[in-house]
Design an enzyme around this catalytic site. Structure first.
Site, PDB file in Angstrom:
ATOM      1  N   GLU A  49       0.818  -1.224   0.000  1.00 55.32           N
ATOM      2  CA  GLU A  49       0.000   0.000   0.000  1.00 55.32           C
ATOM      3  C   GLU A  49       0.848   1.268   0.000  1.00 55.32           C
ATOM      4  OE1 GLU A  49      -0.466  -2.571   2.037  1.00 55.32           O
ATOM      5  OE2 GLU A  49      -2.546  -3.239   1.874  1.00 55.32           O
ATOM      6  N   PHE A 111     -11.345  -7.365  13.806  1.00 59.19           N
ATOM      7  CA  PHE A 111     -10.251  -7.780  12.930  1.00 59.19           C
ATOM      8  C   PHE A 111      -9.927  -6.676  11.924  1.00 59.19           C
ATOM      9  CE2 PHE A 111      -8.817  -9.938   8.980  1.00 59.19           C
ATOM     10  CZ  PHE A 111      -7.567 -10.312   9.437  1.00 59.19           C
ATOM     11  N   GLN A 112      -8.670  -6.336  11.826  1.00 57.36           N
ATOM     12  CA  GLN A 112      -8.174  -5.273  10.935  1.00 57.36           C
ATOM     13  C   GLN A 112      -8.812  -3.917  11.224  1.00 57.36           C
ATOM     14  OE1 GLN A 112      -8.166  -6.752   6.811  1.00 57.36           O
ATOM     15  NE2 GLN A 112      -6.098  -7.513   7.161  1.00 57.36           N
ATOM     16  N   LYS A 161     -17.417  -0.860   6.133  1.00 61.01           N
ATOM     17  CA  LYS A 161     -17.910  -1.872   5.200  1.00 61.01           C
ATOM     18  C   LYS A 161     -19.437  -1.873   5.104  1.00 61.01           C
ATOM     19  CE  LYS A 161     -17.061  -6.692   3.945  1.00 61.01           C
ATOM     20  NZ  LYS A 161     -16.385  -7.942   4.301  1.00 61.01           N
ATOM     21  N   MET A 483      24.506   8.940   2.410  1.00 54.25           N
ATOM     22  CA  MET A 483      24.433  10.221   3.103  1.00 54.25           C
ATOM     23  C   MET A 483      24.755  10.053   4.585  1.00 54.25           C
ATOM     24  SD  MET A 483      24.126  13.400   2.613  1.00 54.25           S
ATOM     25  CE  MET A 483      23.101  14.112   1.317  1.00 54.25           C
TER      26      MET A 483
END
Lengths: 580, 179
Positions: A49, A111-112, A161, A483
């Site tokens: 993502e 969940f999630q 949802k 760097m």
């Protein structure tokens, strides 16, 4: 017309002229992925993502249109937090749709489940949790409006949802009603006049152009202002390309790794005309030693930037393009008035210009490539620039390779330089280049990346191969977190702590080939040009070149952290290599 | 809690949309910019679509200006007024439960009368008093009650509105004003 929330969401995105979105489905966002099948919107399936977010950013950078990404709840939402913060720091318009657990179970540690709105609140311009499907078209309209107007930035729309599955009556809002959001776009006429007056009196003026020029599509206006006044222009890291590098008034990049002339011109200036720039600490160095004699004209669309770091003498709130256009008129009027009065327009600044030209001659950027010696990163970048089309889009990650590219590439067009300036997000280059190529398929898109950065997001080359997005990646592989190594060498007595990465673990060529790309390796200077030419001819799949570069090379000039810009450190070999 | 307001305190009257999460946005912004909120009072206004927050901040003017500007960028923030203490009517409410055996009860009620406070509840060995006024008055009241033994104290934080009858010199609606 009855639609589900999911259908309404997709339809609303279409109404906002979304042509492409970057994303990855999952549990909570499943209902929205179903109507996507029937939509005109192209969806690019990413492998992580974070990639979706940076691709949307690259797309927005290159096209000026908002980037759109869609991911599911929980870990997907947290994975896109980095791009959101990146876009917030660099003012990139982004609309991110996140799935959320059903509204009925929010707060139960489902969940999630994660508090996406809470997490993203400090790093978005605004965010919304949808609680009723009927709100979806209104919120999407508001989301695009907020993301793209005023100072642009990222927004999040969090969609539970069950709301996505709820029925609603379709409508498209005629107007936007946000009483708390009314950006000022037109500058105050009195202040504009005052700005012109200060400009007419300046003996050592510098135009300090920032990323706001690009956001406001003000590059043409900037050029007109610079040419009519003859004022030299510095372009910050976020503004590279906003003013052509091959223009005689262009001094290039200022700041911590800016060139000597740009840095010193600002220091010695008696008037800084800051246009869409924000006096970032990487530009000012130690603040109380910054441009001590300069008066400040500061133009910005964000009122909070005016006076945040340095108190301006003239503060001009407004859209950069509109304000500069008004400035041009005011300057013309002031010049006409003065020429009628005294026969000459404005006092000549030729002495100042000559002084700066002398700096440019004495303190150029230098490096030395031996025929049989190790490959210099600067040489690779120069060759890449010379052998690629003039309007090539260049993306970069963060670190030495970013600074060298910004310093050395001749940017003659706006929207050709895409990098992570504010947040400094390693791993930005590959996905950002992919997003840029999606938005500008006719253009050549190169990512100049470091080996450390490349390993953070390289998996998105699988996305690029699968979706036939032929980006080109040049890894400046010095086997180090370069760097950090440079800072450890210069400021930590060469005590190298956790910076070695190895040149051949992973094997970048094999890895690239495994991801469906063409892979090349270049060790010697004579192979640089021919390999770039080969890469430029490939147009049906991504290409990766693994340039094995000299790990000892450091980025100069440098203003060490906490020191004044007056103490800029130049390359110790400047004198010897000047003119070479 | 010491209610004494530092000389550099500022009162912000912030008109916001009356929606969930707005308080988090506002208070989060103060935290992020490193400002300590001295007190905060929120309630719906006469128009139920809006709430008014009265925020007391302990800060110098220059950094406060930055917070005000950042606050103004929040979409649900409609309007911000900075009220200088001498140009505003400021009041605070305090409920205090103090130990009160029958021997000292009259002393406490006498004190309450002086402060124009009200006895709200009387128990077997304690008494709950309500007092309203400027923060200094509330401080004085709690100091004087302390020897009796304070059981619990609850203060609302300052609420304020601009003084009427003349235009407040430092009253400004930031949102209406460019730069």
């Amino acid at each position: 017309m009855k639609l589900t929330g999911a259908q309404a969401l997709i339809k609303s995105l279409e109404m906002e002229n979304t042509e492409v979105m970057f994303g990855l489905p999952g549990g909570a966002i499943l209902p929205v992925y179903d109507p996507l099948i029937d939509s005109s919107i192209r969806h690019i399936l990413v492998r992580h993502e974070q990639g979706a977010g940076h691709m949307a950013e690259g797309y927005a950078h290159a096209t000026g249109r908002p980037g759109v990404a869609m991911v599911t709840s929980g870990p997907a939402a947290t994975n896109i937090v980095t791009p959101l913060c990146d876009a917030y720091m660099d003012s990139i318009p982004l609309v991110v749709i996140t799935g959320q657990v059903p509204y009925s179970v929010i707060g139960t540690d489902a969940f999630q489940e994660c508090d996406t709105v809470g997490i993203t609140m400090p790093i978005t311009k605004h965010n919304w949790l949808i609680t009723d499907a009927q709100d979806i078209p209104r919120v999407v309209r508001e989301a695009f409006h907020v993301a793209t107007t005023g100072r642009p930035g990222p927004v999040v729309v969090d969609v539970p949802k069950d709301i996505a599955m709820q029925e609603m009556d379709w409508y498209w809002p005629e107007a936007i009603d946000l009483p708390g959001y009314q950006p000022t776009t037109e500058g105050h006429p009195k202040q504009i006049k005052e700005a012109a007056r200060l400009m007419g009196e300046a003996k050592r003026p510098i135009i300090y152009a920032g990323g706001g020029i690009l956001k406001a599509r003000a590059a043409a206006a900037l050029r007109e202002l610079a040419e009519m006044t003859g004022f030299p222009v510095v372009t910050t890291l976020m503004a590279r390309g906003a003013f052509p590098d091959d223009h005689e008034l262009c001094l290039g990049m200022p700041g911590m790794h800016g060139n000597y002339t740009a840095v010193t011109a600002m220091q010695e200036s008696d008037l800084l005309i800051a246009l869409g720039s924000r006096f970032d600490d990487r530009v000012t160095g130690k603040l109380d030693g910054f441009a001590p004699e300069a008066k400040i004209i500061h133009v910005d669309i964000d009122p909070a930037e005016l006076g945040k770091v340095r108190r301006p003498d003239v503060a001009l709130l407004g859209d950069c393009r509109l304000v500069i256009e008004e400035m041009i008129k005011a300057v013309r009027a002031d010049q006409d008035k003065k020429s009628k009065k005294s026969g000459s327009r404005w006092p000549s600044i030729e002495k100042w210009r000559n002084h700066l030209r002398d700096y440019q001659e004495r303190y150029p950027l230098v490096y030395e490539q031996f025929d049989d010696g190790p490959l210099k990163p600067q040489f690779c970048i120069d060759q890449l620039g010379a052998l690629s089309p003039d309007d090539t889009i260049v993306a970069s990650g963060v670190g030495q390779h970013q600074m060298w590219t910004s310093q050395r590439w001749t940017f003659n067009h706006p929207y050709t330089w895409i990098n992570s300036g504010g947040l400094g997000t390693m791993g930005f280059a590959v996905p950002a280049a992919i997003g840029a190529k999606v938005g500008m398929p006719e253009r050549t898109v190169w990512a100049v990346d470091g080996d450390g950065c490349f390993q953070m997001t390289a998996q998105e080359l699988v996305t690029a191969s699968a979706e036939r997005i032929p980006v080109k990646i040049a890894i400046l592989n010095n086997a180090y977190l370069g760097m950090v190594r440079q800072w450890q060498e210069m400021f930590y007595q060469e005590r190298y702590s956790e910076v070695y990465l190895s040149p051949d673990l992973p094997d970048y060529v094999k890895w690239s080939e495994a991801m469906g790309c063409v892979g090349f390796r270049v060790d010697s200077p004579e192979d640089v040009g021919p390999t770039i030419e080969k890469a430029n001819e490939i147009d049906d799949r991504p290409v990766v070149i693994d340039f094995r570069t000299d790990y000892r090379e450091k980025v100069f000039p440098m203003v060490a952290a906490g020191t004044s810009n007056s103490d800029v450190i130049i390359d110790p070999d400047t004198e010897r290599l000047r003119g070479k | 809690m010491n209610g004494e307001l530092a000389p550099k305190h500022h009162i912000l009257a912030v008109l916001v949309e009356n929606k969930f999460g707005v308080l988090t946005r506002v208070s989060g912004l103060f935290a992020r910019r490193g400002f300590n909120i001295v007190s905060l009072a929120v309630s719906p206004t006469e128009d139920e679509n809006y709430s008014r927050m009265t925020i007391v901040v302990d800060a110098d003017s220059a950094p406060l200006e930055q917070v005000t500007k950042q606050l103004n960028k929040l979409i649900p923030v409609i309007k911000i007024q900075e009220l200088s203490p001498d140009q505003a009517v400021e009041r605070e409410l305090m409920l205090v439960t103090v130990k009160s055996s029958s021997e000292v009860r009259s002393q406490i009620t006498e004190l309450a009368a002086i402060f124009e406070a009200r006895i709200e509840d009387v128990g077997y060995d304690a008494i709950t008093i309500l007092v309203a006024g400027r923060p200094e008055k509330l401080d004085a009241m709690s100091d004087l009650l302390a020897p009796f033994g304070i059981v619990e104290i609850q203060r609302t934080g300052l609420i304020a509105l601009p003084k009427l009858g003349r235009r407040p010199a430092r009253l400004r609606a930031v949102k209406d004003q460019p730069s």
